[in-house]
Design a protein around this motif. Structure first.
Motif, mmCIF file in Angstrom:
data_model
loop_
_atom_site.group_PDB
_atom_site.id
_atom_site.type_symbol
_atom_site.label_atom_id
_atom_site.label_comp_id
_atom_site.label_asym_id
_atom_site.label_seq_id
_atom_site.Cartn_x
_atom_site.Cartn_y
_atom_site.Cartn_z
ATOM 1 N N TYR A 203 0.838 -1.202 0.000
ATOM 2 C CA TYR A 203 0.000 0.000 0.000
ATOM 3 C C TYR A 203 0.869 1.247 0.000
ATOM 4 O O TYR A 203 2.082 1.193 0.268
ATOM 5 N N ALA A 204 0.245 2.373 -0.319
ATOM 6 C CA ALA A 204 0.914 3.672 -0.297
ATOM 7 C C ALA A 204 0.023 4.650 0.457
ATOM 8 O O ALA A 204 -1.198 4.657 0.276
ATOM 9 N N VAL A 205 0.647 5.469 1.311
ATOM 10 C CA VAL A 205 -0.093 6.392 2.173
ATOM 11 C C VAL A 205 0.448 7.803 2.001
ATOM 12 O O VAL A 205 1.649 8.033 2.114
ATOM 13 N N LEU A 206 -0.449 8.762 1.740
ATOM 14 C CA LEU A 206 -0.098 10.173 1.664
ATOM 15 C C LEU A 206 -0.519 10.832 2.972
ATOM 16 O O LEU A 206 -1.647 10.666 3.425
ATOM 17 N N PHE A 207 0.391 11.615 3.595
ATOM 18 C CA PHE A 207 0.068 12.199 4.892
ATOM 19 C C PHE A 207 0.760 13.549 5.073
ATOM 20 O O PHE A 207 1.746 13.860 4.405
ATOM 21 N N ARG A 208 0.213 14.366 5.995
ATOM 22 C CA ARG A 208 0.848 15.626 6.368
ATOM 23 C C ARG A 208 2.093 15.321 7.186
ATOM 24 O O ARG A 208 2.042 14.563 8.152
ATOM 25 N N ASN A 209 3.218 15.932 6.805
ATOM 26 C CA ASN A 209 4.488 15.586 7.455
ATOM 27 C C ASN A 209 4.912 16.559 8.557
ATOM 28 O O ASN A 209 6.047 16.502 9.036
ATOM 29 N N THR A 210 4.015 17.443 8.958
ATOM 30 C CA THR A 210 4.259 18.263 10.143
ATOM 31 C C THR A 210 3.012 18.248 11.018
ATOM 32 O O THR A 210 1.900 18.004 10.533
ATOM 33 N N ILE A 211 3.204 18.527 12.295
ATOM 34 C CA ILE A 211 2.100 18.572 13.245
ATOM 35 C C ILE A 211 2.404 19.670 14.259
ATOM 36 O O ILE A 211 3.567 19.921 14.592
ATOM 37 N N LYS A 212 1.367 20.340 14.739
ATOM 38 C CA LYS A 212 1.562 21.427 15.689
ATOM 39 C C LYS A 212 1.833 20.872 17.089
ATOM 40 O O LYS A 212 1.171 19.935 17.540
ATOM 41 N N ASP A 213 2.821 21.477 17.784
ATOM 42 C CA ASP A 213 3.041 21.098 19.167
ATOM 43 C C ASP A 213 2.165 21.962 20.074
ATOM 44 O O ASP A 213 1.341 22.755 19.596
ATOM 45 N N GLU A 214 2.314 21.828 21.369
ATOM 46 C CA GLU A 214 1.453 22.536 22.316
ATOM 47 C C GLU A 214 1.624 24.046 22.246
ATOM 48 O O GLU A 214 0.748 24.800 22.702
ATOM 49 N N ASN B 105 3.862 25.402 17.264
ATOM 50 C CA ASN B 105 4.975 25.330 16.320
ATOM 51 C C ASN B 105 4.934 24.021 15.542
ATOM 52 O O ASN B 105 4.512 22.987 16.069
ATOM 53 N N ASP B 106 5.394 24.051 14.291
ATOM 54 C CA ASP B 106 5.433 22.846 13.469
ATOM 55 C C ASP B 106 6.526 21.902 13.938
ATOM 56 O O ASP B 106 7.664 22.324 14.182
ATOM 57 N N GLN B 107 6.178 20.621 14.052
ATOM 58 C CA GLN B 107 7.128 19.569 14.374
ATOM 59 C C GLN B 107 7.094 18.507 13.278
ATOM 60 O O GLN B 107 6.048 18.267 12.676
ATOM 61 N N VAL B 108 8.232 17.881 13.025
ATOM 62 C CA VAL B 108 8.290 16.819 12.017
ATOM 63 C C VAL B 108 7.384 15.666 12.428
ATOM 64 O O VAL B 108 7.343 15.259 13.589
ATOM 65 N N PHE B 109 6.643 15.124 11.457
ATOM 66 C CA PHE B 109 5.742 14.003 11.724
ATOM 67 C C PHE B 109 5.988 12.905 10.692
ATOM 68 O O PHE B 109 6.232 13.173 9.517
ATOM 69 N N TYR B 110 5.921 11.655 11.146
ATOM 70 C CA TYR B 110 5.969 10.487 10.266
ATOM 71 C C TYR B 110 5.034 9.438 10.852
ATOM 72 O O TYR B 110 4.620 9.516 12.018
ATOM 73 N N LEU B 111 4.699 8.468 10.059
ATOM 74 C CA LEU B 111 3.855 7.362 10.507
ATOM 75 C C LEU B 111 4.730 6.257 11.084
ATOM 76 O O LEU B 111 5.920 6.170 10.791
ATOM 77 N N ASP B 112 4.131 5.386 11.902
ATOM 78 C CA ASP B 112 4.851 4.200 12.379
ATOM 79 C C ASP B 112 3.888 3.023 12.462
ATOM 80 O O ASP B 112 2.741 3.114 12.002
ATOM 81 N N GLY B 113 4.333 1.935 13.041
ATOM 82 C CA GLY B 113 3.529 0.724 13.076
ATOM 83 C C GLY B 113 2.256 0.831 13.889
ATOM 84 O O GLY B 113 1.372 -0.010 13.775
#
Length: 388
Positions: free
Chosen positions: A283-294, A297-305
């Motif tokens: 499969y292939a997944v498209l996702f937003r690669n940043t996420i807001k912290d508390e 501010n933008d933080q790096v984001f990735y998927l995991d298991g």
């Protein structure tokens, strides 16, 4: 208490106190834990602020920064967070010319007994073709235990965009030959080389960690081996890294595979699951690669298991369908991306989306359930994007 007894007691107490103040051994580790570039206005050099933090591939000792096209790379001063007590040469914060290729840094452990050499690169961002032919692979550089796959830039630079669980198998699977690992090259793929993913037994050591099998897997992203036995689901960083970023809207996912299930599916307790037949997964997944912290501010984001198909950061997913036993050679799949939310063209243009492509020989392999001997052959994967 006699005087002699008092002296003995004092001596014992002194020895105990001395042992309490015994010096700790010097640190033998020598890693770059984090690399970043500080500039007054990050938007002048980087597409997004999180790009100031580099991607570090510990498997092949490469650190990569991605900067805007046209950036002056002749005088760049990377900063490094390294293992406590270690030293780095050239010094952290020193200025170097990265316009002609990577610069070599050496990290030496606190005890001076070990050192590790890294290549630090500062690359201009580029749109990499989302087509994967698996023709480029090599043995990991330290002990040549297992294979690593990479795509190449036009000038032949390794992207290091593929990862597998081979590094984890090296910990629990014993001293196996490279072709006995879960993920190995396939000499005769659909076209040229392909990849062979096989679910393997991890033997005695794997049983101790309650990890009796290791599914063959290959994915775009990074595998973190130092948490493989303690947090296995979090060791697979799907879509992590600069070269998983995509700047054109994915429309379709296609490729070729063959699949043969193993004889007996077992669970993490090594119990045979009667009537259950193993399956593969692509499969292939498209996702937003940043996420807001508390603090917003933008933080790096990735998927995991733990969230690769469920995270709210996911925008779209394309699944090849049920991967069951195949007959008569290679089988083609060609599926559309199913969008869960609308894609934002501004975010897309500013490198705010990443793509994770995942293949595994046992669909429940992340939970250590599968059949030893299940085998998935994969080749010629392609992502069709909107060129408009």
């Amino acid at each position: 208490m006699t005087k002699s007894h008092i002296l003995l007691a004092f001596a014992a107490a002194t020895m105990t106190l001395t042992s309490c103040f015994k010096e700790e051994p010097l640190n033998a580790e020598c890693d770059i834990e984090k690399a970043y570039i500080h500039v007054d206005d990050p938007s002048e050099m980087f597409v997004k602020t999180t790009d100031t933090l580099a991607t570090t591939d510990q498997t092949v000792n490469v650190v990569t920064f991605s900067v805007r096209k046209g950036t002056d790379r002749t005088a760049v001063a990377p900063l490094f967070q390294i293992t406590p007590g270690a030293t780095i040469s050239p010094a952290s914060g020193s200025t170097h010319d990265f316009s002609q290729g990577g610069v070599t840094y050496t990290v030496t452990s606190e005890d001076k007994a070990w050192s590790r050499t890294y290549t630090v690169r500062v690359n201009e961002v580029a749109d990499h073709s989302p087509s994967y032919d698996f023709e480029n692979f090599f043995l990991e550089p330290d002990k040549s235990k297992y294979y690593i796959w990479t795509d190449l830039t036009e000038d032949g630079t390794r992207l290091l965009n593929w990862a597998s669980g081979n590094a984890g198998f090296a910990i629990v699977g014993g001293n196996k030959a490279p072709d006995k690992y879960p993920t190995v090259p396939l000499e005769e793929g659909y076209k040229g080389h392909g990849v062979c993913l096989t679910t393997r037994s991890t033997g005695t050591a794997g049983n101790l960690f309650k990890m009796p099998i290791a599914a063959g897997n290959l994915f775009t992203g990074e595998f973190i081996s130092n948490t493989a036995t303690t947090k296995p689901l979090e060791s697979t960083h799907f879509g992590s890294g600069d070269f998983c970023v995509i700047t054109k809207k994915p429309l379709k996912f296609s490729g070729y595979y063959q699949y043969t299930p193993g004889e007996k599916v077992t669970n993490r307790k090594k119990e045979v699951l009667e009537g259950v037949v193993d399956k593969g997964d692509i499969y292939a997944v498209l996702f937003r690669n940043t996420i807001k912290d508390e603090n917003g501010n933008d933080q790096v984001f990735y998927l995991d298991g733990t969230n690769v198909k469920t995270s709210p950061q996911i925008v779209a997913i394309a699944e090849a369908g049920e991967i069951n036993e195949t007959e008569e050679g290679w089988k083609k799949f060609d599926v559309v991306f199913k969008y869960r939310t609308e894609i934002d063209p501004v975010v897309l243009a500013n490198r705010g989306y990443s793509l994770a492509v995942v293949c595994t020989s046992s669909i429940e392999g992340a939970n250590f359930q599968g059949a030893v001997g299940s085998q998935l052959l994969v080749d010629e994967l392609h992502i069709l994007v909107d060129e408009e």
